[in-house]
Design a protein around this motif. Structure first.
Motif, PDB file in Angstrom:
ATOM      1  N   HIS A   1       1.019  -1.067   0.119  1.00  0.00           N
ATOM      2  CA  HIS A   1       0.092  -0.121   0.217  1.00  0.00           C
ATOM      3  C   HIS A   1       0.699   1.131  -0.005  1.00  0.00           C
ATOM      4  O   HIS A   1       1.921   1.177  -0.144  1.00  0.00           O
ATOM      5  N   THR A   2       0.307   2.430   0.086  1.00  0.00           N
ATOM      6  CA  THR A   2       1.106   3.551  -0.242  1.00  0.00           C
ATOM      7  C   THR A   2       1.833   4.161   0.970  1.00  0.00           C
ATOM      8  O   THR A   2       2.504   5.151   0.936  1.00  0.00           O
ATOM      9  N   GLU A   3       1.492   3.537   2.122  1.00  0.00           N
ATOM     10  CA  GLU A   3       1.854   3.957   3.562  1.00  0.00           C
ATOM     11  C   GLU A   3       2.958   3.127   3.805  1.00  0.00           C
ATOM     12  O   GLU A   3       3.464   3.345   5.160  1.00  0.00           O
ATOM     13  N   LEU A   4       3.541   2.167   3.239  1.00  0.00           N
ATOM     14  CA  LEU A   4       4.759   1.080   3.882  1.00  0.00           C
ATOM     15  C   LEU A   4       5.844   1.962   4.102  1.00  0.00           C
ATOM     16  O   LEU A   4       6.323   2.800   3.263  1.00  0.00           O
ATOM     17  N   GLU A   5       6.448   1.883   5.186  1.00  0.00           N
ATOM     18  CA  GLU A   5       7.821   2.278   5.463  1.00  0.00           C
ATOM     19  C   GLU A   5       8.742   1.428   5.569  1.00  0.00           C
ATOM     20  O   GLU A   5       8.518   0.244   5.541  1.00  0.00           O
ATOM     21  N   ASP A   6       9.993   2.082   5.219  1.00  0.00           N
ATOM     22  CA  ASP A   6      11.101   1.050   5.146  1.00  0.00           C
ATOM     23  C   ASP A   6      11.229   0.074   6.227  1.00  0.00           C
ATOM     24  O   ASP A   6      11.878  -0.998   6.186  1.00  0.00           O
ATOM     25  N   ASP A   7      11.164   0.508   7.421  1.00  0.00           N
ATOM     26  CA  ASP A   7      11.345  -0.240   8.704  1.00  0.00           C
ATOM     27  C   ASP A   7      10.319  -1.529   8.685  1.00  0.00           C
ATOM     28  O   ASP A   7      10.552  -2.681   8.773  1.00  0.00           O
ATOM     29  N   GLN A   8       9.139  -1.203   8.244  1.00  0.00           N
ATOM     30  CA  GLN A   8       7.979  -2.003   8.062  1.00  0.00           C
ATOM     31  C   GLN A   8       8.559  -3.191   6.961  1.00  0.00           C
ATOM     32  O   GLN A   8       8.392  -4.300   6.935  1.00  0.00           O
ATOM     33  N   ILE A   9       8.923  -2.705   5.800  1.00  0.00           N
ATOM     34  CA  ILE A   9       9.328  -3.604   4.722  1.00  0.00           C
ATOM     35  C   ILE A   9      10.530  -4.432   5.120  1.00  0.00           C
ATOM     36  O   ILE A   9      10.835  -5.629   4.951  1.00  0.00           O
ATOM     37  N   ASP A  10      11.466  -3.792   6.247  1.00  0.00           N
ATOM     38  CA  ASP A  10      12.645  -4.683   6.719  1.00  0.00           C
ATOM     39  C   ASP A  10      12.135  -5.668   7.319  1.00  0.00           C
ATOM     40  O   ASP A  10      12.522  -6.909   7.389  1.00  0.00           O
ATOM     41  N   TYR A  11      11.168  -5.399   8.370  1.00  0.00           N
ATOM     42  CA  TYR A  11      10.578  -6.410   9.273  1.00  0.00           C
ATOM     43  C   TYR A  11       9.675  -7.611   8.518  1.00  0.00           C
ATOM     44  O   TYR A  11      10.213  -8.845   8.850  1.00  0.00           O
ATOM     45  N   ILE A  12       9.274  -7.418   7.391  1.00  0.00           N
ATOM     46  CA  ILE A  12       8.405  -8.101   6.733  1.00  0.00           C
ATOM     47  C   ILE A  12       9.443  -9.375   6.070  1.00  0.00           C
ATOM     48  O   ILE A  12       9.329 -10.338   6.081  1.00  0.00           O
TER      49      ILE A  12
END
Length: 381
Positions: free
Chosen positions: A358-369
């Motif tokens: 989605h449009t609100e994904l942040e780098d730390d979220q992507i790293d965690y995932i």
């Protein structure tokens, strides 16, 4: 999988006044906001006619009604997609003909279309799956050769650009004879309820469809064609018109998130990342053929369902789109289908998994995932 609350917070000052205008004027059905959105979307897509309607499924059904398809006519579409695509074919007593998809793009296989054409075939429905435009040049060439209609199912790819063989570009949904889209809230351009639209450059077809969406009326109480009640309400149009100027930014953010995902997963022997056209692979900064409605991995020798459980245990939403091929669904089974004709689809339903996009994904979220995905795969070799 989506974060509509954060997205709304950023555009609240655009959305709220637009909704309040509808409330204050009480123009709830077919009001000025609907016409404003229609015109603005026509300009954005560079298409002659946008006909708003109540939802994406209606849009696809109405497109087929507008073409005058008759019971028994065969309509070819992809086996690997959401059921709405085939649902409306069956509702109109047309004959759905399901074919396999390309193993790289997941979009309908042109060679499979060729093999499925019979004297009863009247239309092809390419689905721009997960936000990647199907091979429209070859599909349109085939349709012209065989005198077939092309109905684009553009529910997942609004805003995507298709680069033709000659280097020119067209927006997804403006290439075939007619197209449908959905404005379901999770879509790249989504409203706050249900909504949809039909696109076409054909003046006569647009006229027919405008009647169909409103009980077959062009003049009140004069029913010239068989129609339905399928209108986009003004509040949803107000939301969409407020969000439309942000669509390119939204799609760019999705591509950016996809690129970061793919950077983390690239070259892993058990993970095939989403791809676009051969030139750009769908993950470069300038690629605009893919708008990543979903970011979908194709896994090899991985227990997909166990990975789903692992992600859920780590508070990571994920999705399997789609777990059962349409040709195996109870409602659409046909004894004439041969399992050998669905080798790609039958494999994909066992191996795909979609990550939050989605449009609100942040780098730390992507790293965690990505770390949790790799953690599972590397520890369960």
């Amino acid at each position: 999988m989506v974060d509509l609350q954060s997205q709304y917070a950023k555009i609240k000052n655009d959305v709220d006044p637009s909704i309040e205008e509808v409330m204050n004027t009480a123009t709830f059905i077919n009001g000025p906001k609907v016409h404003e959105f229609q015109k603005n979307l026509e300009n954005y897509l560079d298409v002659k006619h946008v006909i708003p309607c109540a939802n994406g499924t209606d849009a696809l059904q109405i497109a087929m009604m507008g073409l005058g398809l008759k019971p028994g006519d065969e309509v070819i579409t992809a086996d690997f997609t959401f059921a709405a695509t085939v649902e409306v074919i069956a509702l109109l007593q047309l004959t759905p003909v399901l074919v396999d998809v390309d193993p790289v793009t997941f979009n309908i296989d042109v060679n499979a279309i060729k093999n499925a054409i019979t004297p009863k075939t009247k239309a092809i429905v390419p689905v721009h799956l997960f936000g990647l435009v199907a091979n429209m040049d070859e599909i349109m060439e085939l349709a012209q050769e065989r005198n077939l209609y092309v109905i684009e199912d553009n529910a997942q790819a609004i805003g995507a650009n298709y680069t033709h063989k000659d280097g020119s570009k067209s927006k997804a949904g403006t290439i075939g004879h007619v197209a449908s889209t959905s404005f379901f809230p999770s879509k790249n351009l989504g409203c706050y309820g249900d909504g949809g639209a039909i696109f076409t450059n054909d003046d006569n077809l647009a006229h027919t469809i405008r009647g169909i969406v409103n009980h077959g009326m062009y003049e009140r109480y004069h029913h010239d064609v068989v129609g339905v009640n399928s209108r986009l309400d003004s509040i949803q149009a107000a939301v969409l018109d407020a969000k439309l100027p942000h669509l390119d930014t939204y799609n760019s953010a999705r591509r950016n998130a996809a690129r970061k995902y793919s950077e983390a997963f690239k070259d892993h022997p058990k993970i095939t990342i989403p791809t676009g056209k051969d030139v750009c692979k769908g993950i470069c900064d300038t690629c605009d053929c893919h708008v990543f409605h979903q970011y979908t991995l194709n896994l090899k020798n991985v227990d997909r369902d166990a990975l789903v459980s692992h992600l859920q245990a780590n508070n990571i939403p994920c999705g399997v789109y789609y777990p059962i091929p349409l040709h195996k669904q109870k409602a659409y089974k046909d004894e004439h289908y041969n399992e050998a004709d669905f080798t790609v689809t039958n494999q994909l339903v066992q191996s795909v998994i979609s990550l939050p996009m989605h449009t609100e994904l942040e780098d730390d979220q992507i790293d965690y995932i990505t770390n949790r995905v790799l953690e599972f795969i590397n520890n369960n070799a």
